[in-house]
Scaffold this active site. Sequence first.
Site, short mmCIF file in Angstrom:
data_model
loop_
_atom_site.label_atom_id
_atom_site.label_comp_id
_atom_site.label_asym_id
_atom_site.label_seq_id
_atom_site.Cartn_x
_atom_site.Cartn_y
_atom_site.Cartn_z
N ASN A 101 27.63 8.38 -31.81
CA ASN A 101 28.24 8.91 -33.48
C ASN A 101 29.23 9.85 -33.80
O ASN A 101 30.29 10.06 -34.60
CB ASN A 101 26.87 8.86 -34.55
CG ASN A 101 26.07 8.00 -35.39
OD1 ASN A 101 24.90 7.73 -35.51
ND2 ASN A 101 26.66 6.97 -34.72
N TRP A 102 29.38 10.59 -32.66
CA TRP A 102 30.37 11.64 -32.52
C TRP A 102 31.85 11.47 -32.44
O TRP A 102 32.65 12.01 -32.90
CB TRP A 102 29.98 12.69 -30.78
CG TRP A 102 28.96 13.47 -31.54
CD1 TRP A 102 27.72 13.47 -30.45
CD2 TRP A 102 28.38 14.99 -32.06
NE1 TRP A 102 26.67 14.19 -30.88
CE2 TRP A 102 27.18 15.38 -31.90
CE3 TRP A 102 29.81 15.56 -33.09
CZ2 TRP A 102 26.84 16.89 -32.61
CZ3 TRP A 102 28.85 16.64 -33.66
CH2 TRP A 102 27.50 17.54 -33.95
N SER A 121 23.77 9.51 -33.66
CA SER A 121 23.10 9.29 -31.48
C SER A 121 24.54 10.42 -31.73
O SER A 121 25.93 10.56 -32.22
CB SER A 121 23.56 7.86 -32.13
OG SER A 121 24.91 7.46 -32.13
N ARG A 181 32.88 8.74 -34.39
CA ARG A 181 33.08 8.28 -35.42
C ARG A 181 33.99 9.57 -36.43
O ARG A 181 34.40 10.17 -35.87
CB ARG A 181 31.99 8.42 -36.95
CG ARG A 181 31.55 7.45 -36.57
CD ARG A 181 30.35 7.09 -37.45
NE ARG A 181 29.56 6.53 -36.97
CZ ARG A 181 28.07 5.05 -37.95
NH1 ARG A 181 28.41 5.74 -38.86
NH2 ARG A 181 27.71 4.38 -37.31
N ASP A 232 20.04 1.77 -40.21
CA ASP A 232 21.36 1.47 -40.58
C ASP A 232 21.85 1.16 -41.89
O ASP A 232 20.67 -0.08 -42.40
CB ASP A 232 21.03 0.17 -38.71
CG ASP A 232 23.04 0.16 -38.69
OD1 ASP A 232 23.63 0.89 -39.33
OD2 ASP A 232 22.83 -1.43 -37.79
C1 FPP Z 1 23.92 4.11 -39.87
O1 FPP Z 1 24.65 3.01 -40.34
C2 FPP Z 1 23.49 5.23 -40.24
C3 FPP Z 1 24.16 6.35 -40.18
C4 FPP Z 1 24.88 7.20 -38.50
C5 FPP Z 1 23.48 7.30 -40.55
C6 FPP Z 1 21.41 7.59 -40.37
C7 FPP Z 1 21.76 8.65 -41.77
C8 FPP Z 1 20.54 8.63 -42.89
C9 FPP Z 1 20.03 7.74 -42.91
C10 FPP Z 1 20.81 9.41 -43.81
C11 FPP Z 1 19.43 10.33 -43.25
C12 FPP Z 1 19.52 11.65 -42.25
C13 FPP Z 1 19.07 12.74 -41.74
C14 FPP Z 1 19.54 14.10 -41.21
C15 FPP Z 1 17.66 12.46 -41.57
P1 FPP Z 1 26.23 3.09 -40.85
O2 FPP Z 1 26.74 4.16 -41.99
O3 FPP Z 1 26.63 3.08 -39.47
O4 FPP Z 1 26.27 1.95 -41.80
P2 FPP Z 1 27.32 0.33 -41.71
O5 FPP Z 1 26.92 -0.32 -40.02
O6 FPP Z 1 26.88 -0.47 -42.67
O7 FPP Z 1 28.49 1.27 -41.19
#
Ligand code: FPP
Length: 238
Positions: free
Chosen positions: A73-74, A70, A76, A25
């Site tokens: 996440n769809w 997740s 978003r 995250d």
């Molecule tokens: C959460 O951070 C992260 C995600 C929803 C995406 C995670 C994906 C990766 C780390 C890339 C790796 C991908 C694969 C396919 C292995 P956030 O975007 O919610 O961050 P924030 O809470 O700071 O906005």
Amino acid sequence: MKNTVSNNAKNTPAEIPAHIAIIMDGNGRWARKRALPRTVGHKAGFNNFVDIVDLCGRIGVSYLTVYAFSTENWKREKSEVNDLIRLMNSGIKEYMPEMQRNNVKLRILGDLLMFDVNSRTMLENSVKTLSGNTGMLLSICLSYGGRQEIIQAVNRLLDEGKREISESDFEGYLYTSGIPDPDLIIRTSGEIRISNFLLWQSAYSEYYFTDVLWPDFNKEELFKAIESFAARKRRFGR
Ligand code: FPP
């Protein structure tokens, strides 16, 4: 379960959890701090994912499970979802030769039917290509939710007409079938919640929360998490 490491990697902690799971995250906040678009944060997150997979393989982790996308996440923005799927497609394809060289096996956990046919084919082919490997098992959770995983297991059991099952039978219906429960679950970026990750499997896992944002979670930070784990006494309720 802990492994004793026999390799000589410098400063490697003495006891390595057999199964580490990570909620990666903080990509968005990492980008915002630098006044960069969120996609750049996700790309930095992917690059760090590659580094951490390589490192875990080298220090003797047997199972690494990461939460990449997740079921929630769809919801978003469509553009961010598309960016993440593009990154998944190009990133995994590019990373394949390195996983092959490092003897990594791959599993994808989640509802793959949610993805378009090209993405699904790429994921299935990647799993197949790496299936003969004998090293660390990397499981990537994609369109994954712990509740959804339990419900699909129950629905399959109902379809099969089962009336009574044991805990170990039930585990065979989860996406993680055959994978031991995680010993250590790490969440980066300062959020202290589990967000629908491995709800069944985490019953006796140790948690490690850190304020470090995922793209900055490097070797030193991983070793801090492992050292914290190694210092704990696990009783499994006994
Ligand atoms: C959460 O951070 C992260 C995600 C929803 C995406 C995670 C994906 C990766 C780390 C890339 C790796 C991908 C694969 C396919 C292995 P956030 O975007 O919610 O961050 P924030 O809470 O700071 O906005």
